[in-house]
Write a protein that holds these residues in place. Sequence first.
Motif, PDB file in Angstrom:
ATOM      1  N   PHE A 394       0.834  -1.208   0.000  1.00 13.39           N
ATOM      2  CA  PHE A 394       0.000   0.000   0.000  1.00 13.39           C
ATOM      3  C   PHE A 394       0.867   1.256   0.000  1.00 13.39           C
ATOM      4  O   PHE A 394       0.591   2.221  -0.723  1.00 13.39           O
ATOM      5  CB  PHE A 394      -0.932  -0.010   1.211  1.00 13.39           C
ATOM      6  CG  PHE A 394      -1.824   1.201   1.274  1.00 13.39           C
ATOM      7  CD1 PHE A 394      -2.850   1.370   0.364  1.00 13.39           C
ATOM      8  CD2 PHE A 394      -1.628   2.185   2.234  1.00 13.39           C
ATOM      9  CE1 PHE A 394      -3.671   2.488   0.409  1.00 13.39           C
ATOM     10  CE2 PHE A 394      -2.431   3.306   2.288  1.00 13.39           C
ATOM     11  CZ  PHE A 394      -3.468   3.455   1.366  1.00 13.39           C
ATOM     12  N   ILE A 395       1.912   1.254   0.815  1.00 18.30           N
ATOM     13  CA  ILE A 395       2.822   2.407   0.844  1.00 18.30           C
ATOM     14  C   ILE A 395       3.463   2.614  -0.521  1.00 18.30           C
ATOM     15  O   ILE A 395       3.636   3.754  -0.982  1.00 18.30           O
ATOM     16  CB  ILE A 395       3.892   2.216   1.937  1.00 18.30           C
ATOM     17  CG1 ILE A 395       3.247   2.336   3.325  1.00 18.30           C
ATOM     18  CG2 ILE A 395       5.019   3.234   1.784  1.00 18.30           C
ATOM     19  CD1 ILE A 395       4.196   2.029   4.462  1.00 18.30           C
ATOM     20  N   SER A 396       3.801   1.521  -1.197  1.00 13.35           N
ATOM     21  CA  SER A 396       4.375   1.628  -2.536  1.00 13.35           C
ATOM     22  C   SER A 396       3.378   2.251  -3.506  1.00 13.35           C
ATOM     23  O   SER A 396       3.750   3.072  -4.349  1.00 13.35           O
ATOM     24  CB  SER A 396       4.807   0.243  -3.043  1.00 13.35           C
ATOM     25  OG  SER A 396       5.845  -0.290  -2.249  1.00 13.35           O
ATOM     26  N   ASN A 397       2.109   1.869  -3.400  1.00 11.03           N
ATOM     27  CA  ASN A 397       1.093   2.492  -4.246  1.00 11.03           C
ATOM     28  C   ASN A 397       0.993   3.990  -3.976  1.00 11.03           C
ATOM     29  O   ASN A 397       0.882   4.799  -4.902  1.00 11.03           O
ATOM     30  CB  ASN A 397      -0.271   1.838  -4.008  1.00 11.03           C
ATOM     31  CG  ASN A 397      -0.558   0.695  -4.950  1.00 11.03           C
ATOM     32  OD1 ASN A 397      -0.183   0.744  -6.126  1.00 11.03           O
ATOM     33  ND2 ASN A 397      -1.207  -0.342  -4.463  1.00 11.03           N
ATOM     34  N   VAL A 398       1.050   4.362  -2.695  1.00  8.95           N
ATOM     35  CA  VAL A 398       0.893   5.771  -2.331  1.00  8.95           C
ATOM     36  C   VAL A 398       2.115   6.591  -2.735  1.00  8.95           C
ATOM     37  O   VAL A 398       1.985   7.678  -3.317  1.00  8.95           O
ATOM     38  CB  VAL A 398       0.632   5.909  -0.819  1.00  8.95           C
ATOM     39  CG1 VAL A 398       0.667   7.376  -0.394  1.00  8.95           C
ATOM     40  CG2 VAL A 398      -0.707   5.286  -0.438  1.00  8.95           C
ATOM     41  N   PHE A 399       3.330   6.087  -2.436  1.00 11.48           N
ATOM     42  CA  PHE A 399       4.531   6.888  -2.643  1.00 11.48           C
ATOM     43  C   PHE A 399       5.184   6.673  -4.004  1.00 11.48           C
ATOM     44  O   PHE A 399       5.848   7.578  -4.515  1.00 11.48           O
ATOM     45  CB  PHE A 399       5.542   6.601  -1.533  1.00 11.48           C
ATOM     46  CG  PHE A 399       5.144   7.174  -0.208  1.00 11.48           C
ATOM     47  CD1 PHE A 399       5.358   8.518   0.065  1.00 11.48           C
ATOM     48  CD2 PHE A 399       4.541   6.397   0.758  1.00 11.48           C
ATOM     49  CE1 PHE A 399       4.985   9.067   1.280  1.00 11.48           C
ATOM     50  CE2 PHE A 399       4.167   6.930   1.976  1.00 11.48           C
ATOM     51  CZ  PHE A 399       4.387   8.271   2.237  1.00 11.48           C
ATOM     52  N   LEU A 400       5.016   5.497  -4.586  1.00 10.63           N
ATOM     53  CA  LEU A 400       5.601   5.250  -5.902  1.00 10.63           C
ATOM     54  C   LEU A 400       4.590   5.466  -7.013  1.00 10.63           C
ATOM     55  O   LEU A 400       4.964   5.622  -8.168  1.00 10.63           O
ATOM     56  CB  LEU A 400       6.176   3.829  -5.969  1.00 10.63           C
ATOM     57  CG  LEU A 400       7.259   3.491  -4.938  1.00 10.63           C
ATOM     58  CD1 LEU A 400       7.783   2.080  -5.157  1.00 10.63           C
ATOM     59  CD2 LEU A 400       8.396   4.500  -4.990  1.00 10.63           C
ATOM     60  N   GLY A 401       3.314   5.441  -6.671  1.00 10.55           N
ATOM     61  CA  GLY A 401       2.275   5.810  -7.628  1.00 10.55           C
ATOM     62  C   GLY A 401       2.093   4.866  -8.787  1.00 10.55           C
ATOM     63  O   GLY A 401       1.603   5.271  -9.834  1.00 10.55           O
TER      64      GLY A 401
END
Length: 521
Positions: A394-401
Amino acid sequence: MEHSQGRKPGMALALVTFAGISAIIGYGLLGLGLDAHVPIALAAIFAGLVGRIVLGVKWKEMEEAVFSTISSSLGALLILIAIGMLVGSWVHAGVVPGMIYYGFNILSPGIFLLATLLLCAIVSLATGSSWGVGGTVGVALIGIAMGLGIPAPLAAGVIISGAYFGDKMSPLSDTTNIAPAVAGSNLFDHIRAMVWTTLPTLIIVAVITVVLGVKYAGNASDFDSSRILAMQSMLGAEFPISPLCAIPPLLVLVLAIMKFPALPSMMAGTFAASLMSLVNGHSLPEVLSAIHYGYSPTVTAEFAEAGDGVAALLAQHGLSMASETATEVGELLSGLLARGGIDSMMWSLSLITIALVLGGVMERCGYLEAMLTPLLLKVRKVGGLVSLVMVSSFISNVFLGDQYLAIVVPGRMFNSAVGRSGLSPRMLSRTLEDCGTMTAVLVPWTGCGAFQSSALGVPTLEYLPYCFLNILNPIVAAVLTYLGIGIYWGKDGEDKVEKRTDINFDFLRHDDEETSAATVQ
């Protein structure tokens, strides 16, 4: 290969490097509006420079790590090419159009939300694309929902839920192939593992749609099925629709049940569809062209581009519908049908390859381990590990887009630890999809969120509360794992489902102590 005496990054340096990567990719995607390819490549260069200048890692070692990372995913890359061939042949033979045609028959005004969920799931399973569903069938369903008095955000959330069921479970989906490749699993073992978490979630969502649909059942008299009938009529004008369209999918399904490898199974499906096209009267060059370049719509494209000549086209093809409906349906269907072929996979193949370069550099330089080890040392249950993987996705989706990065980066981070823990690789690949695939559409600045919002005409944050499958799937997966349900132990092919949840990563503490003297904060 023996590694040089490069230093190990500390948590602070790893976080700074990760923040720099996030900034580069985020600015490229959001600030400049670029595709993810170049920003990810620049992020890989940045990570490599930090590794070379600060940590002293040799370029040769980073290069070999990149080659190793790409090599481990070659199977998935070949399958993506096979998917392009399969989809191109299936559309050309009328397989995908036939599945869509018969899928429309399950629509019923009294259970519109449930029917929408199931229809979108069927179409996405047939195409392997949530974007294809949202941009075509989803648009039509949004219009029907509004006519029935069903709120557009609710309809959009249900459409996305159904679309992402297929995006996650279809062997034609790119994410369904990327996750097992990164985790070291195989395609059909991965899909079988996802049944444990995804099917119960789909059943829960189906119940939710039935309950919510009760309040709209009284609007049945206002149901306008003209667009659905128009789509079926136009599909029938372009393709020889018949129940025979089920033969290639059933063949692939049977081969999967018999545990045939994914690549020959897909080739068999392509061959069966190609034979159908030849029987339907198409020439061999046409069949092979569809496999290479994808299908080029004919009748639907004519209606999409007809302008004032729609009435003449309707008479020519013996169709009865309003001119405005014919134009709208022609545009929708031509967009859905113009797909498949080897060429259609090149964008995804290049993006995945570049993302794997970034993953290889980060893995060799040790940034991932520096952030991961302190957290893993506190994990004592499989549920804790699964939750940690999902949070990372989820963090990757948020920060890496980017949805692909939300699978590839955490997948590389946890691959080694999962392997040494005794868990099956399919546990990692399943978890990457349970969160990485499912939550991408909930983030407004990812490609998935931006596309669905634009296609359906509903802002991301408005449809987000109604994306029941996407929200519940990670929760159901975590709960089942904490309860010891559906946990695979051992290597793929030899693994077993066992109801034990204890896990220990103390071996990481030993590894960390051996190299702690050479740490750069």
